[in-house]
Design an enzyme around this catalytic site. Sequence first.
Site, mmCIF file in Angstrom:
data_model
loop_
_atom_site.group_PDB
_atom_site.id
_atom_site.type_symbol
_atom_site.label_atom_id
_atom_site.label_comp_id
_atom_site.label_asym_id
_atom_site.label_seq_id
_atom_site.Cartn_x
_atom_site.Cartn_y
_atom_site.Cartn_z
ATOM 1 N N GLY A 27 59.414 60.117 41.735
ATOM 2 C CA GLY A 27 58.379 60.369 42.720
ATOM 3 C C GLY A 27 57.042 60.883 42.249
ATOM 4 O O GLY A 27 56.115 60.989 43.067
ATOM 5 N N GLU A 49 64.002 60.993 37.646
ATOM 6 C CA GLU A 49 64.126 59.532 37.621
ATOM 7 C C GLU A 49 62.767 58.883 37.828
ATOM 8 O O GLU A 49 62.523 58.217 38.847
ATOM 9 C CB GLU A 49 65.086 59.084 38.727
ATOM 10 C CG GLU A 49 66.488 59.597 38.536
ATOM 11 C CD GLU A 49 67.371 59.371 39.755
ATOM 12 O OE1 GLU A 49 66.838 59.142 40.856
ATOM 13 O OE2 GLU A 49 68.588 59.431 39.592
ATOM 14 N N PRO A 50 61.859 59.046 36.886
ATOM 15 C CA PRO A 50 60.545 58.446 37.067
ATOM 16 C C PRO A 50 60.602 56.926 36.939
ATOM 17 O O PRO A 50 61.258 56.390 36.049
ATOM 18 C CB PRO A 50 59.720 59.046 35.920
ATOM 19 C CG PRO A 50 60.722 59.421 34.884
ATOM 20 C CD PRO A 50 62.001 59.754 35.607
ATOM 21 N N GLY A 51 59.956 56.244 37.865
ATOM 22 C CA GLY A 51 59.841 54.790 37.768
ATOM 23 C C GLY A 51 58.374 54.436 37.671
ATOM 24 O O GLY A 51 57.840 54.087 36.618
ATOM 25 N N ARG A 52 57.680 54.636 38.800
ATOM 26 C CA ARG A 52 56.257 54.310 38.884
ATOM 27 C C ARG A 52 55.451 54.948 37.746
ATOM 28 O O ARG A 52 54.612 54.295 37.121
ATOM 29 C CB ARG A 52 55.739 54.823 40.237
ATOM 30 C CG ARG A 52 54.393 54.284 40.635
ATOM 31 C CD ARG A 52 53.853 55.050 41.850
ATOM 32 N NE ARG A 52 54.780 55.171 42.942
ATOM 33 C CZ ARG A 52 54.863 54.310 43.976
ATOM 34 N NH1 ARG A 52 54.061 53.280 44.047
ATOM 35 N NH2 ARG A 52 55.740 54.516 44.934
ATOM 36 N N ARG A 100 52.578 44.833 48.132
ATOM 37 C CA ARG A 100 52.353 46.255 48.434
ATOM 38 C C ARG A 100 51.209 46.506 49.418
ATOM 39 O O ARG A 100 51.203 47.523 50.106
ATOM 40 C CB ARG A 100 52.169 47.071 47.140
ATOM 41 C CG ARG A 100 53.437 47.032 46.258
ATOM 42 C CD ARG A 100 53.415 48.014 45.115
ATOM 43 N NE ARG A 100 53.516 49.381 45.584
ATOM 44 C CZ ARG A 100 52.507 50.218 45.714
ATOM 45 N NH1 ARG A 100 51.294 49.843 45.386
ATOM 46 N NH2 ARG A 100 52.704 51.442 46.151
ATOM 47 N N CYS A 145 51.052 30.802 53.776
ATOM 48 C CA CYS A 145 50.659 30.433 55.132
ATOM 49 C C CYS A 145 50.884 31.628 56.041
ATOM 50 O O CYS A 145 51.822 31.641 56.849
ATOM 51 C CB CYS A 145 51.481 29.259 55.604
ATOM 52 S SG CYS A 145 51.268 27.873 54.524
ATOM 53 N N GLU A 146 50.058 32.639 55.858
ATOM 54 C CA GLU A 146 50.264 33.873 56.610
ATOM 55 C C GLU A 146 49.006 34.719 56.429
ATOM 56 O O GLU A 146 48.622 35.013 55.297
ATOM 57 C CB GLU A 146 51.493 34.589 56.021
ATOM 58 C CG GLU A 146 51.805 35.867 56.661
ATOM 59 C CD GLU A 146 53.308 36.204 56.633
ATOM 60 O OE1 GLU A 146 54.138 35.293 56.521
ATOM 61 O OE2 GLU A 146 53.597 37.388 56.726
ATOM 62 N N TYR A 160 56.706 48.118 40.890
ATOM 63 C CA TYR A 160 57.007 47.574 42.206
ATOM 64 C C TYR A 160 56.176 46.329 42.526
ATOM 65 O O TYR A 160 55.832 46.095 43.676
ATOM 66 C CB TYR A 160 56.818 48.651 43.293
ATOM 67 C CG TYR A 160 57.679 49.874 43.076
ATOM 68 C CD1 TYR A 160 59.055 49.801 43.229
ATOM 69 C CD2 TYR A 160 57.131 51.092 42.676
ATOM 70 C CE1 TYR A 160 59.855 50.912 43.013
ATOM 71 C CE2 TYR A 160 57.923 52.203 42.454
ATOM 72 C CZ TYR A 160 59.289 52.109 42.629
ATOM 73 O OH TYR A 160 60.083 53.198 42.408
HETATM 74 N N1 LLP Z 1 65.165 57.616 42.217
HETATM 75 C C1 LLP Z 1 65.493 57.183 43.448
HETATM 76 C C2 LLP Z 1 66.799 57.534 43.993
HETATM 77 C C3 LLP Z 1 64.592 56.402 44.167
HETATM 78 O O1 LLP Z 1 64.914 55.987 45.393
HETATM 79 C C4 LLP Z 1 63.328 56.073 43.610
HETATM 80 C C5 LLP Z 1 62.381 55.247 44.337
HETATM 81 C C6 LLP Z 1 63.037 56.534 42.309
HETATM 82 C C7 LLP Z 1 63.976 57.321 41.647
HETATM 83 C C8 LLP Z 1 61.752 56.210 41.605
HETATM 84 O O2 LLP Z 1 60.645 56.753 42.254
HETATM 85 P P1 LLP Z 1 59.196 56.648 41.551
HETATM 86 O O3 LLP Z 1 59.196 57.567 40.358
HETATM 87 O O4 LLP Z 1 58.991 55.241 41.140
HETATM 88 O O5 LLP Z 1 58.269 57.075 42.612
HETATM 89 N N2 LLP Z 1 58.472 50.055 46.781
HETATM 90 C C9 LLP Z 1 57.735 51.296 46.933
HETATM 91 C C10 LLP Z 1 58.402 52.435 46.234
HETATM 92 C C11 LLP Z 1 59.803 52.682 46.724
HETATM 93 C C12 LLP Z 1 60.455 53.791 45.948
HETATM 94 C C13 LLP Z 1 61.892 53.846 46.275
HETATM 95 N N3 LLP Z 1 62.636 54.780 45.497
HETATM 96 C C14 LLP Z 1 56.312 51.078 46.417
HETATM 97 O O6 LLP Z 1 55.976 49.969 46.037
HETATM 98 O O7 LLP Z 1 55.512 52.013 46.448
#
Ligand code: LLP
Length: 435
Positions: free
Chosen positions: A252, A294-297, A334, A365-366, A394
């Site tokens: 997050g 759990e960093p993703g973004r 997004r 087409c949208e 994402y």
């Molecule tokens: N852990 C869990 C359990 C999660 O549900 C998520 C994201 C993460 C870690 C990673 O979060 P981050 O560090 O990436 O913020 N599709 C949306 C984002 C949905 C996030 C869902 N869960 C977007 O494009 O902004």
Amino acid sequence: MAQFVQSCLGVSGSGHLTIGGVDVMDIAAGYGTPCYVMDEAVIRSRMRLYDKAFADFSPNGGGALFASKACCFKAMYRIAAEEGLFGADAVSPGELWTAKAAGFPMERIYFHGNNKTDADLRLALDLGVGTIVADSREELGALSAAAGEYRKKQHILLRITPGVDPHTHKKIITGSVDSKFGSPISTGAALDIVEYALSLPNIVLDGFHCHIGSQIFDASPFIDAADIMVRFIADVKEKTGYEASKLDLGGGFGVRYTSDDPEFDYRGGVRSLCDAVRERCSELGVAAPVLMLEPGRSIVADAGITLYTVGSVKEIPGFRTYVSIDGGMPDNPRYALYQSVYEIFKADDPLGEKTACVTLGGRCCESGDLIGENMPIQPVKRGDIIAVAVTGAYNYSMASNYNRIPRPPVVMVSGGKTYEAVRRESCDDLIRLDV
Ligand code: LLP
């Protein structure tokens, strides 16, 4: 360069945009458009930053689990494995399969999801997934039974809902009490599920997980969540005698998409969390757990850009100017989903004055198929290349084949060279499952 929020972007001697030192006009010419481009160095340095911060500040070790959902293909797991990343979070059979195929150590996978099917659980057992983050009583019962058949004791974390509202976009809030994820502490459901997990024969409860939301710029909701989770650990210890040894605080941390977004100090964020957990643990007399995020973004977003070719420029006097590109909502949903704001550049003149203001439209087409509205950019015409900034998270992972449009390739930049991490989808790829 101050003009770009992404540190991997620059400008070549001929005035073209570069990523990781490579001219994006060459990438567009070599690989075609639309095309995702990612700088490996950013991904690697972010992974190192997280694990180093945990090594420096966590009272009892831990590290980052890369949230696969942000960007999932084999090269991502290879990079994570090469960096010795603490682990990865996976949420589906496809993510598990990709990690396995890439040779990622499956014992370092944390398998999430609020509705894992029996088949998912068996796949996880087959692949040797280290930890399953269990979400419900039904899942626990099914998992214990399946693990018994495999003669395994499966390690788990329990997903707990701390009830923290991080005030972010409603669709991506997951930690408040009204959620399909996890078991809330405040209703007593969390304690019940802990007792149930402890009663099951083939399950080893290692600790707890929570995730409060995404794209959060303020460390305080994370600290609140950590505080609530440590109190929960202490409460569980008092009531059941069980003391959790792991605490996973989810993902997050926010990312700057535009210069209007604040900066987030990831190392400082980890430090504040670690400090809060250490203090609260010693105050409440519980052992400091192994800590994870759990960093993703924040690992991949600003490693990436997307390149498109302009097809038409349509000025509607009194209304707006539509610039149509050869991609759109299928490769970047997004804006359609969250009204996300992006910065864009004319790739061969990114420092030129942005005298135009356009609506960037895709080719579906949208009418909602837009990458953005009111977007300042240098004047463009058919054939020009446009770069959309900060699209590493994402975008590829949320891409679809809507309108039967093939998905773009992912081109990685590394050490001044490029390679294809995911090849461009062909129309043949699109019909391969049709019978
Ligand atoms: N852990 C869990 C359990 C999660 O549900 C998520 C994201 C993460 C870690 C990673 O979060 P981050 O560090 O990436 O913020 N599709 C949306 C984002 C949905 C996030 C869902 N869960 C977007 O494009 O902004």
